[in-house]
Each structure stands twice: as C-alpha cells, then as structure tokens.
Design a protein around this motif. Structure first.
Motif, short mmCIF file in Angstrom:
data_model
loop_
_atom_site.label_atom_id
_atom_site.label_comp_id
_atom_site.label_asym_id
_atom_site.label_seq_id
_atom_site.Cartn_x
_atom_site.Cartn_y
_atom_site.Cartn_z
N UNK A 1 48.49 28.33 -2.51
CA UNK A 1 49.70 29.07 -2.86
C UNK A 1 49.56 29.90 -4.11
N UNK A 2 48.34 30.24 -4.46
CA UNK A 2 48.05 31.03 -5.66
C UNK A 2 47.38 32.33 -5.21
N UNK A 3 48.16 33.36 -4.94
CA UNK A 3 47.56 34.60 -4.45
C UNK A 3 46.68 35.26 -5.51
N UNK A 4 45.58 35.84 -5.04
CA UNK A 4 44.64 36.50 -5.93
C UNK A 4 44.13 37.78 -5.28
N UNK A 5 43.92 38.79 -6.09
CA UNK A 5 43.29 40.02 -5.62
C UNK A 5 41.78 39.75 -5.54
N UNK A 6 41.17 40.12 -4.44
CA UNK A 6 39.73 39.94 -4.25
C UNK A 6 39.05 41.29 -4.29
N UNK A 7 38.08 41.43 -5.18
CA UNK A 7 37.32 42.68 -5.25
C UNK A 7 35.83 42.36 -5.22
N UNK A 8 35.15 43.00 -4.28
CA UNK A 8 33.70 42.82 -4.15
C UNK A 8 33.06 44.18 -3.96
N UNK A 9 31.78 44.23 -4.20
CA UNK A 9 31.06 45.50 -4.10
C UNK A 9 30.99 46.02 -2.67
N UNK A 10 31.21 45.17 -1.67
CA UNK A 10 31.15 45.64 -0.28
C UNK A 10 32.47 46.24 0.20
N UNK A 11 33.53 46.10 -0.58
CA UNK A 11 34.86 46.57 -0.20
C UNK A 11 35.03 48.02 -0.64
N UNK A 12 35.21 48.97 0.31
CA UNK A 12 35.37 50.37 -0.07
C UNK A 12 36.65 50.63 -0.87
N UNK A 13 37.60 49.71 -0.82
CA UNK A 13 38.86 49.86 -1.56
C UNK A 13 38.85 49.07 -2.87
N UNK A 14 37.68 48.59 -3.28
CA UNK A 14 37.59 47.73 -4.47
C UNK A 14 38.14 48.40 -5.72
N UNK A 15 37.78 49.65 -5.95
CA UNK A 15 38.26 50.33 -7.16
C UNK A 15 39.77 50.48 -7.14
N UNK A 16 40.33 50.80 -5.97
CA UNK A 16 41.79 50.89 -5.86
C UNK A 16 42.45 49.55 -6.16
N UNK A 17 41.84 48.46 -5.67
CA UNK A 17 42.38 47.13 -5.94
C UNK A 17 42.30 46.79 -7.42
N UNK A 18 41.20 47.17 -8.07
CA UNK A 18 41.09 46.95 -9.52
C UNK A 18 42.15 47.73 -10.27
N UNK A 19 42.36 48.98 -9.88
CA UNK A 19 43.38 49.82 -10.52
C UNK A 19 44.77 49.22 -10.33
N UNK A 20 45.07 48.75 -9.10
CA UNK A 20 46.37 48.13 -8.84
C UNK A 20 46.54 46.87 -9.67
N UNK A 21 45.48 46.10 -9.79
CA UNK A 21 45.55 44.87 -10.58
C UNK A 21 45.82 45.22 -12.05
N UNK A 22 45.12 46.20 -12.57
CA UNK A 22 45.28 46.58 -13.97
C UNK A 22 46.68 47.13 -14.25
N UNK A 23 47.27 47.80 -13.27
CA UNK A 23 48.57 48.42 -13.46
C UNK A 23 49.74 47.51 -13.13
N UNK A 24 49.48 46.31 -12.65
CA UNK A 24 50.55 45.43 -12.20
C UNK A 24 50.66 44.20 -13.08
N UNK A 25 51.87 43.87 -13.45
CA UNK A 25 52.07 42.60 -14.15
C UNK A 25 52.43 41.50 -13.15
N UNK A 26 52.57 41.87 -11.87
CA UNK A 26 52.90 40.88 -10.84
C UNK A 26 51.66 40.15 -10.33
N UNK A 27 50.51 40.82 -10.33
CA UNK A 27 49.29 40.17 -9.87
C UNK A 27 48.73 39.33 -11.01
#
Length: 181
Positions: A141-167
């Motif tokens: 029950x602890x959601x986490x953003x997952x970013x790996x080098x194989x994910x083409x959306x990894x940079x977008x996920x990192x940006x969303x994480x950095x810009x969000x206080x909810x994650x």
C-alpha cells in the motif's frame, strides 16, 4: 581562448583512470578551482536533505557446503563473504524488506509533517530488483514511481516526481545519479 571554463561534476574521476579535460591535477589527484558542496547547497535550499539510516535485523540462509542454517544479525562481525551473503539475503527476503520499507515509510510520514516535499529514494542494483521492490511497495500500500533505463518515459516520470509533492517514493536503477536534480 576563453579565460574561464565552467565544468560541473559531482564525480571528479573516471573509471578508466584517464584525465578529465580542463581539470588540474596535482600528484594524480584532481584539484577543484571552486567547490559548491552539499552543505552549502542544502543551506541555499537547492538540494534536499539526504539520510541513510542503518537498520538491524536477522538474516538466515542455508549454507550450501554443509546444509546448516546460518543465522546472523547485522551487529555480528563476519568475514567479507559472509557479510555479503547476509546483506544479499536481507535485501532479497520479503520479510526483512517489508518491515524495512514500512518503517521507512512511517519515518517519511513523520518527516512530511514538517516538510511536505520530503520524499524517499530506493536505489536498486538492477531493473529486475527495482521492479520487485516497486511491486512489493504497491502490495504494502505504498505507491512508488518506478524509473529504469529501459523505460522510454523514465525522464518524464522523474520530472513528474520532482514536480509533485504527492509522490512520496521513487524506485530507481541507473537513473538518479550525477546530473539529476
């Protein structure tokens, strides 16, 4: 010819021991012309506070040579090979990991009372481990953003994480290192 060059790096060395262009070396060691360190960056509010708390526990495994069960705590002094085995056992065992993740999440909740932007980072050794940890966290029950080098959306996920206080949590492998804000 430029009178000044600005080179930014948190890692003033190379894996191949080669020299970095435009870096001054004395006795084989790089010498900085200017240092803007973590402490000053923290005071200036441009980085987050980082903590690496130690957590104890017991690890048990079956010795492949004699079939005996080995049980050891993290306070026990071991030879290097056994210490590695203890750590490998702990980070691949759901019981110890689940307890550690839940404790870390409780501590993060406490920190977020004073700093709603506080976040947690789980750095993994490989992509399979990162997926395992993110899945385990979701089951807890602890959601986490997952970013790996194989994910083409990894940079977008990192940006969303950095810009969000909810994650609250980021699970990463080879994505959050030098050059990542």
């Amino acid at each position: 010819v430029a009178p000044w060059r600005l080179a930014l790096s948190g890692t003033p060395f190379r894996d191949d021991s080669g020299r970095i262009p435009f870096v001054t070396y004395i006795d084989g060691q790089s010498v900085s012309d200017f240092v803007y360190g973590y402490e000053q960056a923290l005071r200036d509010g441009v980085v987050r506070s980082v903590s690496f708390p130690a957590r104890g526990g017991t690890a048990e495994w079956i010795d492949l040579d004699d079939g005996e069960v080995v049980s050891t705590t993290f306070n026990d002094e071991l030879i290097e090979t056994e210490a590695r085995r203890r750590l490998r056992t702990a980070v691949t065992t759901e019981g110890w990991l689940s307890e550690t993740i839940q404790q870390a999440d409780r501590q993060l909740s406490d920190l977020r009372q004073d700093d709603p932007c506080a976040a947690g980072l789980v750095v993994c050794v490989d992509i399979d481990r990162a997926k395992f940890i993110a899945d385990l966290m979701a089951r807890l029950g602890i959601p986490a953003a997952l970013v790996t080098s194989e994910d083409p959306e990894a940079q977008d996920k990192l940006d969303q994480f950095a810009d969000s206080s909810n994650q609250r949590w980021l699970v990463a492998v080879q994505m959050v290192s030098e050059g990542v804000d």
